[in-house]
Design a protein around this motif. Structure first.
Motif, PDB file in Angstrom:
ATOM      1  N   LEU A   1      -6.562 -22.011   2.539  1.00  0.00           N
ATOM      2  CA  LEU A   1      -6.005 -21.145   3.583  1.00  0.00           C
ATOM      3  C   LEU A   1      -4.832 -20.339   3.041  1.00  0.00           C
ATOM      4  N   GLY A   2      -3.976 -20.969   2.236  1.00  0.00           N
ATOM      5  CA  GLY A   2      -2.840 -20.263   1.665  1.00  0.00           C
ATOM      6  C   GLY A   2      -3.251 -19.184   0.678  1.00  0.00           C
ATOM      7  N   LEU A   3      -4.235 -19.481  -0.168  1.00  0.00           N
ATOM      8  CA  LEU A   3      -4.695 -18.495  -1.154  1.00  0.00           C
ATOM      9  C   LEU A   3      -5.326 -17.284  -0.468  1.00  0.00           C
ATOM     10  N   LEU A   4      -6.152 -17.520   0.540  1.00  0.00           N
ATOM     11  CA  LEU A   4      -6.761 -16.406   1.266  1.00  0.00           C
ATOM     12  C   LEU A   4      -5.698 -15.595   1.994  1.00  0.00           C
ATOM     13  N   ASN A   5      -4.703 -16.269   2.529  1.00  0.00           N
ATOM     14  CA  ASN A   5      -3.623 -15.552   3.206  1.00  0.00           C
ATOM     15  C   ASN A   5      -2.836 -14.698   2.228  1.00  0.00           C
ATOM     16  N   ILE A   6      -2.608 -15.211   1.016  1.00  0.00           N
ATOM     17  CA  ILE A   6      -1.919 -14.427  -0.020  1.00  0.00           C
ATOM     18  C   ILE A   6      -2.735 -13.186  -0.388  1.00  0.00           C
ATOM     19  N   PHE A   7      -4.059 -13.344  -0.449  1.00  0.00           N
ATOM     20  CA  PHE A   7      -4.934 -12.209  -0.764  1.00  0.00           C
ATOM     21  C   PHE A   7      -4.760 -11.088   0.262  1.00  0.00           C
ATOM     22  N   PHE A   8      -4.823 -11.444   1.539  1.00  0.00           N
ATOM     23  CA  PHE A   8      -4.696 -10.416   2.581  1.00  0.00           C
ATOM     24  C   PHE A   8      -3.265  -9.882   2.667  1.00  0.00           C
ATOM     25  N   MET A   9      -2.275 -10.732   2.413  1.00  0.00           N
ATOM     26  CA  MET A   9      -0.886 -10.257   2.430  1.00  0.00           C
ATOM     27  C   MET A   9      -0.626  -9.274   1.298  1.00  0.00           C
ATOM     28  N   ALA A  10      -1.212  -9.544   0.117  1.00  0.00           N
ATOM     29  CA  ALA A  10      -1.034  -8.622  -1.012  1.00  0.00           C
ATOM     30  C   ALA A  10      -1.617  -7.259  -0.686  1.00  0.00           C
ATOM     31  N   ARG A  11      -2.742  -7.255  -0.027  1.00  0.00           N
ATOM     32  CA  ARG A  11      -3.349  -5.979   0.372  1.00  0.00           C
ATOM     33  C   ARG A  11      -2.448  -5.237   1.344  1.00  0.00           C
ATOM     34  N   GLU A  12      -1.960  -5.953   2.352  1.00  0.00           N
ATOM     35  CA  GLU A  12      -1.081  -5.309   3.328  1.00  0.00           C
ATOM     36  C   GLU A  12       0.200  -4.796   2.675  1.00  0.00           C
ATOM     37  N   ALA A  13       0.736  -5.574   1.735  1.00  0.00           N
ATOM     38  CA  ALA A  13       1.982  -5.170   1.075  1.00  0.00           C
ATOM     39  C   ALA A  13       1.784  -3.902   0.250  1.00  0.00           C
ATOM     40  N   SER A  14       0.668  -3.818  -0.478  1.00  0.00           N
ATOM     41  CA  SER A  14       0.420  -2.626  -1.297  1.00  0.00           C
ATOM     42  C   SER A  14       0.225  -1.397  -0.425  1.00  0.00           C
ATOM     43  N   TYR A  15      -0.502  -1.569   0.676  1.00  0.00           N
ATOM     44  CA  TYR A  15      -0.714  -0.451   1.605  1.00  0.00           C
ATOM     45  C   TYR A  15       0.602  -0.014   2.230  1.00  0.00           C
ATOM     46  N   GLY A  16       1.422  -0.996   2.664  1.00  0.00           N
ATOM     47  CA  GLY A  16       2.703  -0.665   3.277  1.00  0.00           C
ATOM     48  C   GLY A  16       3.645   0.019   2.299  1.00  0.00           C
ATOM     49  N   TRP A  17       3.625  -0.409   1.026  1.00  0.00           N
ATOM     50  CA  TRP A  17       4.485   0.206   0.018  1.00  0.00           C
ATOM     51  C   TRP A  17       4.146   1.673  -0.181  1.00  0.00           C
ATOM     52  N   ILE A  18       2.848   1.977  -0.228  1.00  0.00           N
ATOM     53  CA  ILE A  18       2.431   3.377  -0.373  1.00  0.00           C
ATOM     54  C   ILE A  18       2.870   4.183   0.844  1.00  0.00           C
ATOM     55  N   MET A  19       2.714   3.622   2.046  1.00  0.00           N
ATOM     56  CA  MET A  19       3.094   4.344   3.258  1.00  0.00           C
ATOM     57  C   MET A  19       4.587   4.639   3.287  1.00  0.00           C
ATOM     58  N   VAL A  20       5.387   3.668   2.878  1.00  0.00           N
ATOM     59  CA  VAL A  20       6.837   3.881   2.850  1.00  0.00           C
ATOM     60  C   VAL A  20       7.197   4.964   1.844  1.00  0.00           C
ATOM     61  N   ASN A  21       6.569   4.944   0.672  1.00  0.00           N
ATOM     62  CA  ASN A  21       6.861   5.967  -0.352  1.00  0.00           C
ATOM     63  C   ASN A  21       6.428   7.350   0.088  1.00  0.00           C
ATOM     64  N   LEU A  22       5.402   7.420   0.937  1.00  0.00           N
ATOM     65  CA  LEU A  22       4.950   8.716   1.444  1.00  0.00           C
ATOM     66  C   LEU A  22       5.755   9.187   2.648  1.00  0.00           C
ATOM     67  N   GLY A  23       6.730   8.398   3.056  1.00  0.00           N
ATOM     68  CA  GLY A  23       7.533   8.761   4.219  1.00  0.00           C
ATOM     69  C   GLY A  23       6.827   8.501   5.534  1.00  0.00           C
ATOM     70  N   LEU A  24       5.842   7.593   5.536  1.00  0.00           N
ATOM     71  CA  LEU A  24       5.059   7.296   6.738  1.00  0.00           C
ATOM     72  C   LEU A  24       5.324   5.875   7.227  1.00  0.00           C
ATOM     73  N   LYS A  25       6.567   5.421   7.054  1.00  0.00           N
ATOM     74  CA  LYS A  25       6.919   4.043   7.415  1.00  0.00           C
ATOM     75  C   LYS A  25       6.714   3.792   8.910  1.00  0.00           C
ATOM     76  N   LYS A  26       7.153   4.713   9.745  1.00  0.00           N
ATOM     77  CA  LYS A  26       7.028   4.526  11.181  1.00  0.00           C
ATOM     78  C   LYS A  26       5.571   4.464  11.605  1.00  0.00           C
ATOM     79  N   ALA A  27       4.753   5.352  11.054  1.00  0.00           N
ATOM     80  CA  ALA A  27       3.332   5.362  11.408  1.00  0.00           C
ATOM     81  C   ALA A  27       2.653   4.061  10.984  1.00  0.00           C
ATOM     82  N   TYR A  28       3.055   3.511   9.839  1.00  0.00           N
ATOM     83  CA  TYR A  28       2.432   2.272   9.354  1.00  0.00           C
ATOM     84  C   TYR A  28       2.812   1.088  10.230  1.00  0.00           C
ATOM     85  N   PHE A  29       4.113   0.942  10.523  1.00  0.00           N
ATOM     86  CA  PHE A  29       4.575  -0.243  11.251  1.00  0.00           C
ATOM     87  C   PHE A  29       4.291  -0.172  12.749  1.00  0.00           C
TER      88      PHE A  29
END
Length: 454
Positions: free
Chosen positions: A136-164
């Motif tokens: 359960l922890g490993l699968l959760n880390i997998f999905f969290m890593a995906r969300e983190a990478s997507y969120g990082w790109i959104m923040v760098n593009l200036g789309l933080k509000k739209a993402y969150f």
């Protein structure tokens, strides 16, 4: 871009560049990008243009954060369909990840159910319990890593509000957070048998199952229609729900005043003999009773007050008024509102599916899985080997009659039948009039011949 000469010069693969992403960052200039992409038509350069667009860093995530009306316009362009196909179906890593999401989510749900049920004992954790928590922890880390990478790109593009503020991102983040807390509490012998553990586990279950909807909604048009229709209905009935709850609070207070503790104290004889005072003994119980009544869970005997004829008449009046107002008026309004949004979802099912696919590709693009050449010279070979997996994910390029939404097809069939019947009736009437005119002409000719003989 309406001028033919400008189309020849501008609408070419060589004109694709970072200026498109720069315009998308400025909310006042996004219409220029929409017009630009709408101007492309099916041509020999379509695939090359799509490849150039797919190579722009941050383009697809930026398109995904456009307002709904602009997003619908974008996804229905042929160049965007080619872009989504190229970014997903021609990238082996993206194809594999689509099916990994489905498999991992199914495993995660199954492991979660078994693990939460298995760890609720005061003794030491068994090997099966530990294995379940690790998976359960490993699968959760997998999905969290995906969300983190997507969120990082959104923040760098200036789309933080739209993402969150995106609902599906919020659900995914809450699911991951709840699972972390569940795993942490499961390690404590006292906590894992407590109410707090069960409460957090129930929230994790809720968000996990909702998250599974976001995984499947981009697979095909039917999934997208049903899931997006639910979102549209929930958004469309907000005002209605306010009116409904105001009405329920109104009736709850009315029955609490007439049958509450001030009218029938708990130690009174009427409280023991009558059913109504028990069901409306406090404001909270009265509200819960009325909510149950709104879904049909009630008994007419609650409003009988033997020995109190005037009160019984008043109770029956409010009881009938409740049935009329809630069941006949409000619920029919609710059915009409829900039917309208479901009908809209049916007619727009293709657009809803394309928007869902755009969301999927935007997340893959943020993770860098849509870049061409990740596997070097083996990429084309891997794409051919994955042809069986690619077929169900293909977006049709041509806009033929078969590409029309099913709900729209039904309406077109009905309109065809109506026009055909009107046309047949009009033709029949016209023929009758022509026959009458013919008979009149023949009669006039006959009379004119007789006159000429005389």
């Amino acid at each position: 871009l309406d001028e033919k000469l400008l189309q020849i010069i501008i609408l070419r693969p060589e004109t694709v560049g970072g200026w498109i992403v720069d315009l998308l960052k400025d909310k006042t200039k996004t219409d220029h990008v929409v017009d630009y992409m709408e101007s492309f038509k099916m041509s020999r350069d379509m695939i090359a243009i799509a490849e150039e667009l797919g190579g722009l860093d941050g383009l697809v995530p930026s398109l995904n954060m456009l307002p709904w009306d602009q997003k619908v316009r974008i996804v229905n362009t042929e160049v965007c369909k080619a872009l989504l196909n190229a970014s997903l179906l021609d990238r082996p890593a993206a194809i594999v990840l689509v099916y990994c999401d489905l498999v991992f989510m199914a495993i995660m749900l199954g492991v979660f159910v078994e693990t939460v049920d298995g760890v609720q004992h005061p003794g030491a954790l068994t090997n099966e319990n530990v294995a379940g928590l690790v998976i359960l922890g490993l699968l959760n880390i997998f999905f969290m890593a995906r969300e983190a990478s997507y969120g990082w790109i959104m923040v760098n593009l200036g789309l933080k509000k739209a993402y969150f503020t995106d609902v599906w991102n919020i659900i995914s983040q809450l699911a991951s957070a709840c699972i972390i807390v569940v795993i942490w509490l499961a390690l404590d012998p006292e906590e894992r048998i407590s109410l707090r553990f069960r409460a957090i586990a129930s929230l994790a279950s809720l968000f996990l199952w909702l998250k599974s909807l976001s995984v499947v909604k981009g697979l095909n048009k039917r999934f997208a229609m049903f899931i997006e229709a639910i979102g549209l209905m929930v958004d469309g009935v907000k005002e209605f729900m306010v009116v409904l709850f105001i009405s329920l609070f109104m009736f709850a207070q009315i029955f609490n005043i007439l049958l509450g503790p001030n009218a029938f104290p708990v130690d009174s004889e009427d409280y023991e003999n009558l059913n109504g005072p028990v069901k409306f003994s406090s404001k909270l119980i009265s509200l819960l009773t009325v909510v149950g009544m709104s879904v049909g869970s009630f008994d007419g005997g609650w409003f009988n007050a033997e020995g109190h004829p005037h009160l019984e008449a008043l109770l029956r009046f409010y009881y009938i008024f409740f049935l009329f107002f809630i069941f006949i008026v409000l619920f029919n309004v609710l059915i009409a509102v829900v039917s309208e949004y479901y009908d809209f979802a049916q007619t727009q099912s293709k657009s809803l599916f394309l928007v869902s696919r755009l969301e999927m590709v935007a997340e893959f693009s943020a993770m860098g899985l849509t870049k061409k050449g990740l596997f070097g010279k083996w990429e084309d070979t891997l794409v051919r080997r994955l042809s069986i997996l690619r077929a169900p994910l293909l977006i049709p390029q041509s806009v033929e009659q078969s590409d029309v939404d099913e709900g729209e097809k039904g309406r077109l069939d009905i309109m065809k039948k109506m026009f055909r019947s009107l046309l047949d009736e009009s033709r029949k009437k016209s023929n009758e009039e022509l026959y009458e005119v013919r008979d009149l002409l023949l009669e006039n000719m006959r009379l004119s011949k007789k006159g000429s003989k005389k």
